[in-house]
Design an enzyme around this catalytic site. Structure first.
Site, short mmCIF file in Angstrom:
data_model
loop_
_atom_site.label_atom_id
_atom_site.label_comp_id
_atom_site.label_asym_id
_atom_site.label_seq_id
_atom_site.Cartn_x
_atom_site.Cartn_y
_atom_site.Cartn_z
N CYS B 130 2.22 18.63 -37.56
CA CYS B 130 2.73 19.04 -36.24
C CYS B 130 3.55 17.94 -35.56
O CYS B 130 4.62 18.22 -35.00
CB CYS B 130 1.56 19.45 -35.34
SG CYS B 130 0.16 18.32 -35.38
N HIS B 254 1.75 18.67 -27.83
CA HIS B 254 1.84 17.24 -28.11
C HIS B 254 3.03 16.64 -27.36
O HIS B 254 4.10 17.24 -27.29
CB HIS B 254 2.11 16.99 -29.60
CG HIS B 254 0.97 17.31 -30.51
ND1 HIS B 254 -0.29 17.63 -30.07
CD2 HIS B 254 0.91 17.32 -31.87
CE1 HIS B 254 -1.07 17.85 -31.12
NE2 HIS B 254 -0.38 17.68 -32.22
#
Lengths: 350, 350
Positions: B130, B254
């Site tokens: 990710c 994130h």
């Protein structure tokens, strides 16, 4: 008989002010009297000092008569207005705001790093920004031993750096999030700007207002305070500094991911770790096999700066990464201020 | 008549798996049948797909008979065990785990970055980590236009990257913190390691286990996946990458503070911002006067990668900072996987 001092704490009711009281209580400073000063709205509030009740008084230019030492954390505009009056009244002021930090006549001091600068004071000594302090406690020994060419820092800053009202806001937003209610934001990312955003379970890449350069004022401070503090050395060489400051949903304790390059290309990770372990104010917490590294929850309430995750950039000789954590209200503010006052007394500068 | 496909989702009940179902529902993929596969303990659970109930089946090597496409996110060991059987049964597998990412026979694909690599597949295509995905969506256009010499990245990673149980743990710890109870930690920083620490109101500079180098495996992935993806270009030049990965108390989304240096020293901030604004998969959110920058709470549920805070290093020509945010469960996982499957169909590779 040992000399003792009349001490005033300006901004005594705030998140930093209350810690200044605690740090003063447990310091080596012999206190004759204390005055707790704040804005009108806190007047009459009662705080404790060494088991005694102390009434909060209004901070006015007249209140400093007879005061020897002022520890100040009531905001930059208050410091600008009142500290010159305090100095005129004969006090020495240690100021935790940004009001005088870049004034060439005001030493900007981290005792572990540039204590000698205290000797130049003309009544006011400035405490650096919290993020600058913990970074330089960690980097100054490396700078002195191996030279520093470049610093690239990304911060993970706790909301307490924005004051008690920001802590309250984060906790309220957290409650709202858990109840799946809309998050109300009136303070963060910064009181000084127009728009406010939720901080709970969120990241805000803005601390203080933006400069025309695209950097925030917090980032500007980290760059320029670092230079003022380290480059005052007569044999200093230039250090390139860049910073990205981000607020994270943590109450107390700033984290910093610090990338740095050294001049002495023979410096090893082990040498740097050993150097930091014997340097003042630093606790090395660095054992990846034991999953041992600095964490804000563990740093809370401690005076030291914690350094871990030290490792070389695997593709650039002389470059390293590390992770630095400290209690932003203590070493980043209240403790560094009180510690400066301790040094002033030890060095016969008060 | 348009071809339609028998699709299996492996790990359908997890944080990523449930998003894969949603992303598949809203994708351009013509679905003939779906199978939702999970471990024994979830068998019989009922999930919805396009308004229909679908019973979860046990993931076994035999279950892939007749399946054309497998979307997999059940953990590296499950992928290693089951995907070869799926390929043998004639399926093409897009795998969101780390099991095959560094296998030279497996393309590691971000459609916006290296879609052409899909043509080399031998039955399995790997989805990158990710953190790598969102960084490279932002940096690949810059790399192609101006060249990249160095990347220094510090991540601010949400707990959902560690799965639904980590989300539950963070929310439980948050409740405990607000009630001033001790925080119980059994999962974070990572299920694969021995010690567990509280994540609520805390920062954990460990994602995945530590390597002997002192880097975590997550940091290792960001370094090596970046090279595998970008340096497959025949005219690629070396890029130096270093990373510090930190888990923060955010549920989804994130953040990344990315410092990068370009080969073409004439590149300006405005040119780079304009380039990103017209690049696929990117939304530029960058207006400091309007306090406009990417935030995880705003990125949640979106497929794009958000880039802001772009500005030059004031002391190094050709060096820049930026701030990159994306939904780690979508572009970082479920959406990138489904998007790869869409590309396989469009490119006649399924």
């Amino acid at each position: 008989m040992m000399t003792s001092y009349n001490v005033a704490i300006l901004g005594a009711t705030g998140a930093v002010g209350t810690r200044m009281i605690e740090q003063l209580e447990t310091s080596s400073i012999p206190v004759k009297t204390v005055k707790f000063l704040a804005s009108k709205r806190s007047v009459g509030k009662v705080l404790r000092f060494k088991g005694q009740d102390v009434k909060v008084e209004e901070a006015t230019p007249e209140v400093f008569r007879g005061v020897d030492l002022v520890l100040s954390s009531a905001g930059g505009s208050v410091s600008k207005k009142l500290l010159p009056a305090a100095v005129k009244a004969g006090a020495v002021c240690v100021d935790n705001t940004s009001a005088f930090r870049m004034d060439p006549n005001v030493p900007l001091v981290i005792p572990e790093v540039n204590r000698a600068a205290l000797a130049q004071h003309q009544g006011i000594i400035a405490n650096p920004n919290c993020s600058t302090i913990q970074m330089l406690v960690a980097l100054a020994p490396i700078y002195r031993q191996y030279g520093l060419k470049q610093i690239v820092v990304s911060t993970y800053q706790a909301v307490s750096g924005a004051g008690q009202s920001a802590i309250n806001e984060l906790l309220q937003q957290t409650q709202q999030y858990l109840k799946q209610e809309p998050l109300t934001a009136n303070i963060l990312p910064t009181k000084n700007d127009i728009k406010h955003y939720p901080q709970a379970f969120n990241l805000l890449p803005q601390i203080d207002v933006f400069e025309d350069s695209g950097y925030t004022h917090e980032e500007w401070k980290m760059i320029h305070e670092t230079k003022k503090i380290l480059l005052a050395d007569p044999d200093a060489t230039q250090i390139k500094v860049t910073a990205t400051c981000v607020r994270v949903p943590v109450v107390i304790g700033h984290g910093e991911s610090v990338y740095f390059t050294v001049t002495d290309q023979t410096a090893t990770t082990t040498q740097i770790r050993d150097l930091l372990a014997k340097s003042p104010g630093i606790v090395v917490q660095d054992d990846t096999r034991q999953q041992f590294y600095p964490q804000p929850l563990n740093a809370e309430g401690k005076r030291e700066t914690f350094v871990g995750r030290l490792r070389p950039d695997l593709e650039n000789t002389g470059a390293f990464n590390c992770w630095v954590v400290s209690d932003n209200l203590l070493k980043g503010a209240a403790w560094n201020t009180v510690q400066i006052a301790e040094c002033l007394i030890e060095d016969h500068l008060l």
